[in-house]
Design a protein around this motif. Structure first.
Motif, PDB file in Angstrom:
ATOM      1  N   ASP A 181       8.310  11.011  10.132  1.00 30.74           N
ATOM      2  CA  ASP A 181       8.041  11.372   8.923  1.00 30.74           C
ATOM      3  C   ASP A 181       7.410  10.348   8.043  1.00 30.74           C
ATOM      4  N   THR A 182       6.561  10.564   6.986  1.00 27.25           N
ATOM      5  CA  THR A 182       6.056   9.420   6.070  1.00 27.25           C
ATOM      6  C   THR A 182       7.114   9.794   4.845  1.00 27.25           C
ATOM      7  N   ALA A 204      11.829   7.370   9.947  1.00 27.82           N
ATOM      8  CA  ALA A 204      10.437   7.622   9.292  1.00 27.82           C
ATOM      9  C   ALA A 204       9.524   6.328   9.854  1.00 27.82           C
ATOM     10  N   THR A 205       8.292   6.695  10.198  1.00 26.96           N
ATOM     11  CA  THR A 205       7.560   5.513  10.581  1.00 26.96           C
ATOM     12  C   THR A 205       6.538   4.990   9.336  1.00 26.96           C
ATOM     13  N   THR A 206       6.492   5.523   8.413  1.00 23.52           N
ATOM     14  CA  THR A 206       5.866   4.930   7.324  1.00 23.52           C
ATOM     15  C   THR A 206       6.798   5.227   5.989  1.00 23.52           C
ATOM     16  N   THR A 226       8.097  -0.188   4.947  1.00 27.66           N
ATOM     17  CA  THR A 226       7.051  -0.652   5.721  1.00 27.66           C
ATOM     18  C   THR A 226       6.101  -1.133   4.737  1.00 27.66           C
ATOM     19  N   THR A 244      -0.920   6.947   3.746  1.00 24.67           N
ATOM     20  CA  THR A 244      -0.545   8.191   4.809  1.00 24.67           C
ATOM     21  C   THR A 244      -1.692   8.807   5.174  1.00 24.67           C
ATOM     22  N   ALA A 249       2.741  11.570   1.247  1.00 28.87           N
ATOM     23  CA  ALA A 249       3.720  11.594   2.385  1.00 28.87           C
ATOM     24  C   ALA A 249       4.460  12.761   2.371  1.00 28.87           C
ATOM     25  N   ASP A 250       5.275  13.043   3.524  1.00 32.44           N
ATOM     26  CA  ASP A 250       5.785  14.095   4.163  1.00 32.44           C
ATOM     27  C   ASP A 250       7.015  14.648   2.575  1.00 32.44           C
ATOM     28  N   ASP A 270       2.124  15.242   0.685  1.00 29.23           N
ATOM     29  CA  ASP A 270       1.351  16.069   1.427  1.00 29.23           C
ATOM     30  C   ASP A 270       1.501  17.247   1.103  1.00 29.23           C
TER      31      ASP A 270
END
Length: 361
Positions: A181-182, A204-206, A226, A244, A249-250, A270
């Motif tokens: 997820d972001t 979460a990646t971002t 990040t 993103t 973002a999610d 998003d």
């Protein structure tokens, strides 16, 4: 028996706090007496002192606490003398419609100790969030005590009692963030940075931290952000979209709780994304959004109460992750202080100099 101890009291609106002699009764049915070892200084305590919660002065401040159960009243089975516990302000009833539906984290009938702690002259005190833990011993409902691993130091364990749990839970429970997820978090104080730590824990990646204070943004990076955005130097919505892939973002967490930050969160997510409001607004605030945008953007707009946590489930789990080195709760402890230092801790909080000052007893 009555216990005569020292506690931090707010006697009137906006007046400096004072150290007072407090009389604490032995626990009655369903109650527990807890010897407090550490208690975090939370912004909610300052709200009480400023009259921003209600006007039931005098207040016994403090609520983010860990300690050891000293005695329990009749009928108590949850804890026993000698147990190491974190205090919580949502002791679930087990009987209300939320509890019966299997959603006790929404319990609509949480409870506190029935007996009152008082000043030496008999004046009853209103304990902050039903706890009152800037004190050597406090009286709470037994359900407000969550037994945890004593290997976790009290200055760390107690933080789960309020702000850090609210931020972690906003991401892990309310926002249901998962791998890949972001996530964007608006407001990087104690609650917001806990949300950032939770996003990292969830995979979460971002993870984007947003604030006006570069010092808080540095803390956000330490705890897992990040990317960071200074909202005074960039358009927050556009910056989050750019980071993103242009989508938003999610999950966006509003850890400030103002109409302008909520609108940023709403438009920075998003399509079909989630907004989580965990910052607490004041009563006069109003929000206006085009209803067509609410419909057209889809997704979910959620409020997070105490991180939608269930203390008996979440406190032991999160402290286990801390003890495994997977959740850096110690990073939130900016300084350790005494009871006499609470007023100065409020000032440091106001200046943005600390994530958490922790009173050690």
């Amino acid at each position: 028996m009555v216990h005569e101890v020292r506690g931090v009291v707010a006697r009137s609106k906006n007046a400096p706090v004072s150290i007072e002699t407090v009389l604490v009764p032995d626990p009655g049915p369903g109650e527990a007496l807890v010897k407090v070892q550490a208690c975090g200084v939370c912004h909610t305590d300052l709200h009480y002192r400023e009259g921003g919660i209600n006007d039931d002065f005098p207040f016994l401040l403090g609520h983010e606490a860990a300690g050891v159960v000293e005695a329990v009243g009749a009928g108590v089975t949850e804890v026993a003398p000698g147990d190491y516990v974190v205090l919580n302000w949502r002791a679930v009833c087990g009987q209300c419609r939320a509890c019966r539906k299997g959603k006790p984290w929404y319990c609509f009938a949480t409870h506190n100790a029935k007996q009152k702690m008082t000043l030496a002259d008999g004046t009853p005190l209103s304990p902050a969030l039903g706890i009152g833990a800037f004190i050597e011993k406090t009286l709470v409902a037994a359900g407000q005590c969550t037994k945890v691993d004593p290997a976790a130091p009290p200055e760390v364990a107690g933080l789960l009692g309020c702000g850090v749990m609210a931020g972690l839970g906003a991401v892990l429970n309310t926002g249901a963030v998962t791998r890949g997820d972001t996530v964007a978090v608006i407001g990087c104080g104690g609650v917001g940075n806990a949300a950032i730590a939770g996003a990292r824990l969830a995979g979460a990646t971002t993870i984007i931290g947003v604030d006006l204070d570069d010092r808080k943004l540095a803390w956000a990076q330490q705890l897992g952000a990040t990317h960071t955005v200074n909202g005074g130097q960039a358009d927050v919505v556009e910056a989050i979209r750019e980071l993103t892939g242009g989508f938003g973002a999610d999950v966006v967490v509003d850890a400030v709780g103002r109409p302008e930050t909520y609108r940023q969160a709403f438009y920075a997510r998003d399509l079909a994304g989630t907004v989580v409001l965990v910052g607490v607004p004041t009563p006069e605030m109003q929000l206006e959004l085009p209803l067509l945008d609410v419909f057209g953007r889809g997704g979910a707009l959620k409020s997070s109460w105490y991180g939608d946590c269930l203390p008996s489930r979440d406190f032991p789990t999160l402290l286990a992750l801390y003890l495994q080195g997977r959740l850096d709760l110690a990073a939130f402890v900016s300084e350790k202080i005494g009871l006499d230092d609470v007023e100065e801790a409020f000032a440091k909080m106001g200046r943005g100099e600390v994530l958490r000052s922790v009173v050690m007893l």
